[in-house]
Scaffold this active site. Structure first.
Site, PDB file in Angstrom:
ATOM      1  N   GLU A  65      -4.569   7.340  -5.034  1.00  0.00           N
ATOM      2  CA  GLU A  65      -4.614   6.675  -6.343  1.00  0.00           C
ATOM      3  C   GLU A  65      -5.798   7.199  -7.156  1.00  0.00           C
ATOM      4  O   GLU A  65      -6.909   7.248  -6.620  1.00  0.00           O
ATOM      5  CB  GLU A  65      -4.719   5.164  -6.155  1.00  0.00           C
ATOM      6  CG  GLU A  65      -3.454   4.590  -5.522  1.00  0.00           C
ATOM      7  CD  GLU A  65      -3.464   3.078  -5.357  1.00  0.00           C
ATOM      8  OE1 GLU A  65      -4.472   2.425  -5.699  1.00  0.00           O
ATOM      9  OE2 GLU A  65      -2.455   2.550  -4.870  1.00  0.00           O
TER      10      GLU A  65
ATOM     11  N   ARG B 124       0.843  -1.184   0.000  1.00  0.00           N
ATOM     12  CA  ARG B 124       0.000   0.000   0.000  1.00  0.00           C
ATOM     13  C   ARG B 124       0.883   1.241   0.000  1.00  0.00           C
ATOM     14  O   ARG B 124       1.896   1.282   0.720  1.00  0.00           O
ATOM     15  CB  ARG B 124      -0.897   0.031   1.257  1.00  0.00           C
ATOM     16  CG  ARG B 124      -2.112  -0.883   1.170  1.00  0.00           C
ATOM     17  CD  ARG B 124      -3.083  -0.425   0.088  1.00  0.00           C
ATOM     18  NE  ARG B 124      -4.207  -1.327  -0.096  1.00  0.00           N
ATOM     19  CZ  ARG B 124      -4.246  -2.356  -0.949  1.00  0.00           C
ATOM     20  NH1 ARG B 124      -3.200  -2.633  -1.706  1.00  0.00           N
ATOM     21  NH2 ARG B 124      -5.312  -3.105  -1.064  1.00  0.00           N
TER      22      ARG B 124
ATOM     23  N   HIS C 124      -1.371   0.154  -9.816  1.00  0.00           N
ATOM     24  CA  HIS C 124      -1.988  -0.816  -8.904  1.00  0.00           C
ATOM     25  C   HIS C 124      -2.410  -2.081  -9.674  1.00  0.00           C
ATOM     26  O   HIS C 124      -3.601  -2.438  -9.705  1.00  0.00           O
ATOM     27  CB  HIS C 124      -3.177  -0.196  -8.166  1.00  0.00           C
ATOM     28  CG  HIS C 124      -3.511  -0.910  -6.885  1.00  0.00           C
ATOM     29  ND1 HIS C 124      -3.955  -0.269  -5.771  1.00  0.00           N
ATOM     30  CD2 HIS C 124      -3.466  -2.225  -6.540  1.00  0.00           C
ATOM     31  CE1 HIS C 124      -4.181  -1.137  -4.807  1.00  0.00           C
ATOM     32  NE2 HIS C 124      -3.885  -2.351  -5.256  1.00  0.00           N
TER      33      HIS C 124
HETATM   34  N1  LIG Z   1      -0.785  -4.358  -5.237  1.00  0.00           N
HETATM   35  C1  LIG Z   1      -1.782  -5.197  -5.240  1.00  0.00           C
HETATM   36  O1  LIG Z   1      -2.564  -5.259  -6.177  1.00  0.00           O
HETATM   37  C2  LIG Z   1      -1.962  -6.093  -4.093  1.00  0.00           C
HETATM   38  C3  LIG Z   1      -1.600  -5.680  -2.858  1.00  0.00           C
HETATM   39  N2  LIG Z   1      -1.761  -6.501  -1.792  1.00  0.00           N
HETATM   40  C4  LIG Z   1      -1.324  -6.000  -0.510  1.00  0.00           C
HETATM   41  O2  LIG Z   1      -0.230  -6.762  -0.055  1.00  0.00           O
HETATM   42  C5  LIG Z   1      -0.195  -6.775   1.345  1.00  0.00           C
HETATM   43  C6  LIG Z   1       0.024  -8.194   1.849  1.00  0.00           C
HETATM   44  O3  LIG Z   1      -1.037  -9.037   1.455  1.00  0.00           O
HETATM   45  P1  LIG Z   1      -1.078 -10.540   1.998  1.00  0.00           P
HETATM   46  O4  LIG Z   1       0.284 -11.101   1.965  1.00  0.00           O
HETATM   47  O5  LIG Z   1      -2.147 -11.210   1.258  1.00  0.00           O
HETATM   48  O6  LIG Z   1      -1.510 -10.289   3.490  1.00  0.00           O
HETATM   49  P2  LIG Z   1      -1.144 -11.183   4.751  1.00  0.00           P
HETATM   50  O7  LIG Z   1      -2.058 -10.759   5.801  1.00  0.00           O
HETATM   51  O8  LIG Z   1      -1.077 -12.605   4.363  1.00  0.00           O
HETATM   52  O9  LIG Z   1       0.329 -10.713   5.130  1.00  0.00           O
HETATM   53  C7  LIG Z   1       0.628  -9.504   5.760  1.00  0.00           C
HETATM   54  C8  LIG Z   1       1.772  -9.758   6.705  1.00  0.00           C
HETATM   55  O10 LIG Z   1       2.219  -8.505   7.203  1.00  0.00           O
HETATM   56  C9  LIG Z   1       2.606  -8.712   8.539  1.00  0.00           C
HETATM   57  N3  LIG Z   1       2.694  -7.480   9.278  1.00  0.00           N
HETATM   58  C10 LIG Z   1       1.724  -6.825   9.963  1.00  0.00           C
HETATM   59  N4  LIG Z   1       2.240  -5.724  10.532  1.00  0.00           N
HETATM   60  C11 LIG Z   1       3.544  -5.695  10.199  1.00  0.00           C
HETATM   61  C12 LIG Z   1       4.605  -4.798  10.501  1.00  0.00           C
HETATM   62  N5  LIG Z   1       4.420  -3.712  11.257  1.00  0.00           N
HETATM   63  N6  LIG Z   1       5.835  -5.074   9.996  1.00  0.00           N
HETATM   64  C13 LIG Z   1       6.039  -6.158   9.233  1.00  0.00           C
HETATM   65  N7  LIG Z   1       5.077  -7.048   8.936  1.00  0.00           N
HETATM   66  C14 LIG Z   1       3.844  -6.794   9.396  1.00  0.00           C
HETATM   67  C15 LIG Z   1       1.575  -9.670   9.069  1.00  0.00           C
HETATM   68  O11 LIG Z   1       2.061 -10.342  10.218  1.00  0.00           O
HETATM   69  C16 LIG Z   1       1.384 -10.620   7.904  1.00  0.00           C
HETATM   70  O12 LIG Z   1       2.246 -11.732   8.010  1.00  0.00           O
HETATM   71  C17 LIG Z   1      -1.500  -6.125   1.795  1.00  0.00           C
HETATM   72  O13 LIG Z   1      -1.245  -4.778   2.088  1.00  0.00           O
HETATM   73  C18 LIG Z   1      -2.358  -6.191   0.582  1.00  0.00           C
HETATM   74  O14 LIG Z   1      -3.324  -5.201   0.591  1.00  0.00           O
HETATM   75  C19 LIG Z   1      -2.260  -7.748  -1.912  1.00  0.00           C
HETATM   76  C20 LIG Z   1      -2.670  -8.218  -3.118  1.00  0.00           C
HETATM   77  C21 LIG Z   1      -2.581  -7.398  -4.323  1.00  0.00           C
HETATM   78  O1  LIG Z   2      -6.027  -7.245  -2.951  1.00  0.00           O
HETATM   79  C1  LIG Z   2      -5.440  -6.191  -2.718  1.00  0.00           C
HETATM   80  O2  LIG Z   2      -5.082  -5.818  -1.593  1.00  0.00           O
HETATM   81  C2  LIG Z   2      -5.136  -5.300  -3.813  1.00  0.00           C
HETATM   82  O3  LIG Z   2      -4.479  -4.321  -3.605  1.00  0.00           O
HETATM   83  C3  LIG Z   2      -5.722  -5.545  -5.129  1.00  0.00           C
HETATM   84  O4  LIG Z   2      -6.458  -4.413  -5.426  1.00  0.00           O
HETATM   85  P1  LIG Z   2      -7.499  -4.397  -6.643  1.00  0.00           P
HETATM   86  O5  LIG Z   2      -8.546  -5.393  -6.328  1.00  0.00           O
HETATM   87  O6  LIG Z   2      -6.728  -4.763  -7.870  1.00  0.00           O
HETATM   88  O7  LIG Z   2      -8.015  -3.007  -6.669  1.00  0.00           O
END
Ligand SMILES: NC(=O)C1=CN([C@@H]2O[C@H](COP(=O)(O)OP(=O)(O)OC[C@H]3O[C@@H](n4cnc5c(N)ncnc54)[C@H](O)[C@@H]3O)[C@@H](O)[C@H]2O)C=CC1
Ligand SMILES: O=C(O)C(=O)COP(=O)(O)O
Length: 595
Positions: free
Chosen positions: A312, A283, A331
């Site tokens: 965004e 994010r 994104h």
């Molecule tokens: N750019 C995109 O389109 C996408 C972005 N994301 C983002 O990626 C991130 C991770 O997603 P997931 O791996 O599915 O979530 P997840 O919940 O599986 O992993 C997040 C991890 O961050 C850790 N965490 C929490 N606070 C923390 C801190 N202060 N320092 C270090 N680690 C910390 C948690 O313990 C957890 O292991 C989320 O922010 C999600 O919104 C996810 C999918 C697509």
């Molecule tokens: O799953 C997430 O956290 C994402 O950031 C993906 O975002 P989107 O559904 O592509 O707008």
């Protein structure tokens, strides 16, 4: 998808507010193992409209397979690019809303829904665009799709890492501009370099796995990740400062929370190795973007590859976006064909399940209770609400209910009994009869807190075989007067107790009197001087008034002293009938209670 059903806990205010809709009884699968419970559960587990299909507003593009699933169950309104004002206007006509990251589901949206919105589905992982507190306060369930885009996000992270290291985006732009700058775009190698994965969750661990395949040395920082999970991937978990100090590349994979907001800032950039490269597919808000520009200009950060931004889309002339050492994508982390189909199905199933009253396995603001636990707890859930209802109806008008103590007596180890559902039901039972507030599993704790109602829970560990999850539940209300003095315990609280017998909730104790009445219909409690003929006298008054008695039970302290008679009735007695009972000379007090 592991999902369990307990519709009354997820039913929302418009069930009450919109009586014009006719509501169908649907027996959730988790309860089918309790056929004897069916009739009572039918009263509790009333779910979606039979002749009025729910309406789902899909506010951002969703894969076709998900839309098809939704259309089987609901009217689907796909309206993209709505302004906040348009969203707020539309939402009052919707039972569910599905969004991705581009829609702000603000407090105003929940307020504008007029209580109709039951579920918000986030077709993706991050729920930072949904005001969770407002959702909870409005009893609206929020579900997400946490798994289907993990690989896509990880692959995009790797794409940014490799393309940044070899200046692919900048070189491409220069070739298209007619240039051939072979010396300018000399990159850096990845093999042997240290990558710090910040946030070792689903995406972070997939990035780590892939980076190891590229020959990188991978470390990770995550205060909550188990060390053995990291070890299994061959990754060492390190402190935040160590990660910053040793990494050649830093890839961000934590959620945006108050704790992670601007976690990369002037101070933390200063702790990094000069020439570090940053990748962000998490994010935008986890980086102080102005500080990143300063770090890029100072050469602390050699390059950054960013998929996400604080605002965004970012403004076109943003110094960050325009920086020559920054690669930016709009994104795109979750945007693969495969991930979008997967996410669409995952969220459609969760939203339809929630509309049917099921507890979603991906609930963000409600407890996730496995189906088998729910099935076992089903009759106790009914018991809990009815005990709450009974106890509060025994309170004399004018006494404010501030403190409820719940005792769960069980032979099971405390870890084996999840009381969250039971507590929510007791709160529902206590609050709903005395207010217009609607309580469900999502908002129960919040509603209790808001009303200053303290719920103290106590476990009594019983000897014996833990065949049943609970032996009995006791509900006490302290610091109140009772309209039925016999309901007061020796220590001065209203006390009611119940247990489940053959799958049916029974009322077993009031004050210090033991009774035994199945909890159906309504209940008349009478305290009388124990003497022959009382059951017959009361029974014939009710019979003469065509009120069907379902159960009768007498609890006494000693023969010919005081006794409490509990009479279960199917029909509501008229005022005159109740008066006739009260006029029986041996009746000292009586109360009529709805279960
Ligand atoms: N750019 C995109 O389109 C996408 C972005 N994301 C983002 O990626 C991130 C991770 O997603 P997931 O791996 O599915 O979530 P997840 O919940 O599986 O992993 C997040 C991890 O961050 C850790 N965490 C929490 N606070 C923390 C801190 N202060 N320092 C270090 N680690 C910390 C948690 O313990 C957890 O292991 C989320 O922010 C999600 O919104 C996810 C999918 C697509
Ligand atoms: O799953 C997430 O956290 C994402 O950031 C993906 O975002 P989107 O559904 O592509 O707008």
């Amino acid at each position: 998808m592991a999902a369990s059903s307990i519709s009354s806990l997820l039913s929302t205010p418009n069930l009450k507010k919109n009586p014009s809709l006719s509501w169908k009884v649907s027996m959730p699968s988790a309860f089918t193992s309790f056929p004897q419970q069916t009739r009572k559960l039918e009263k509790m587990f009333v779910v979606m409209a039979m002749d009025a299909k729910p309406t789902v507003l899909v506010a951002e593009k969703l894969g076709a397979a998900g839309l098809d699933l939704l259309k089987e169950f609901a009217n689907v309104d796909c309206s993209y690019n709505l302004t906040q004002e348009e969203l707020c206007t539309k939402i009052s006509l919707c039972d569910a809303l599905i969004v991705r990251s581009g829609t702000k589901v603000s407090r105003e949206v929940f307020e504008s829904s007029g209580g109709r919105l039951k579920v918000v589905g986030r077709a993706g992982v991050g729920i930072d665009n949904v005001d969770l507190s407002a959702a909870t306060e409005h009893g609206c369930l929020v579900v997400n799709a946490p798994t289907a885009n993990t690989v896509a996000a990880a692959e995009h992270g790797i794409a940014l890492l490799t393309s940044m290291a070899r200046n692919v985006a900048q070189a491409d732009a220069s070739v298209k501009a007619g240039k051939w700058l072979r010396n300018k775009y000399v990159g850096v190698s990845l093999v042997g370099k240290t990558l710090a994965v910040m946030g070792f969750g689903k995406v972070g661990s997939e990035v780590a796995r892939r980076a190891k395949g590229l020959g990188m040395h991978v470390i990770a920082h995550d205060p909550y990740a188990p060390a053995d999970r990291a070890r299994a991937v061959g990754v060492e978990l390190v402190s935040f400062d160590e990660a910053l100090a040793t990494a050649d590349f830093i890839s961000l994979h934590m959620p945006l929370t108050p704790a992670t907001s601007k976690v990369l800032n002037d101070e933390t950039f200063a702790k990094m190795k000069k020439g570090v490269r940053i990748i962000n597919v998490a994010r935008g808000g986890v980086i102080d973007e102005e500080a990143l520009v300063r770090a890029l200009n100072a050469g602390i950060v050699a390059q950054a590859a960013l998929d996400v931004f604080t605002v965004e889309p970012p403004s076109k002339d943003s110094p960050l976006i325009q920086h020559e050492n920054v690669t930016a994508t709009p994104h795109l982390g979750a945007s693969t064909m495969e991930a979008q189909e997967g996410v669409a199905i995952e969220i459609a199933e969760a939203v339809v399940g929630a509309l049917k009253g099921e507890l979603a396995a991906t609930a963000v603001n409600a407890p996730m209770v496995p189906a088998e636990v729910l099935s076992e707890l089903a009759p106790y859930v009914v018991l809990a609400e009815k005990l709450g209802r009974l106890a509060v109806q025994l309170v004399a008008g004018g006494s404010g209910v501030k403190s409820v103590k719940v005792t769960y007596a069980s032979a099971r180890a405390p870890d084996d009994l999840d009381t969250r559902l039971l507590r929510a039901m007791i709160i529902k039972g206590v609050i709903e009869p005395i207010s217009s507030v609607f309580v469900n599993l999502v908002n129960a704790d919040f509603t209790a807190k808001q009303r200053g109602l303290r719920i103290a829970e106590e476990r009594i560990l019983l000897d014996g075989s833990p065949e049943n999850p609970l032996e009995y539940i006791q509900v006490q209300i302290a610091n109140v007067e009772s309209k039925f003095a016999s309901a007061m315990s020796d220590s001065g609280e209203i006390k009611v107790e119940g247990m489940v017998k053959d799958g049916i909730p029974h009322f077993t104790k009031v004050g210090s009197f033991e009774v035994d009445v199945s909890m159906e219909g309504s209940l008349i409690l009478c305290r009388q001087v124990d003497q022959p003929g009382m059951i017959g006298t009361v029974g014939s008054i009710l019979g003469d008034s065509n009120v069907n008695v379902s159960f009768m039970s007498v609890g006494r302290v000693a023969p010919r002293k005081h006794a409490v008679m509990a009479i279960g009735v199917d029909d509501q007695p008229s005022k005159e009938t109740l008066k006739k009972i009260g006029d029986i000379p041996a009746i000292e007090e009586f109360v009529y209670l709805k279960l």
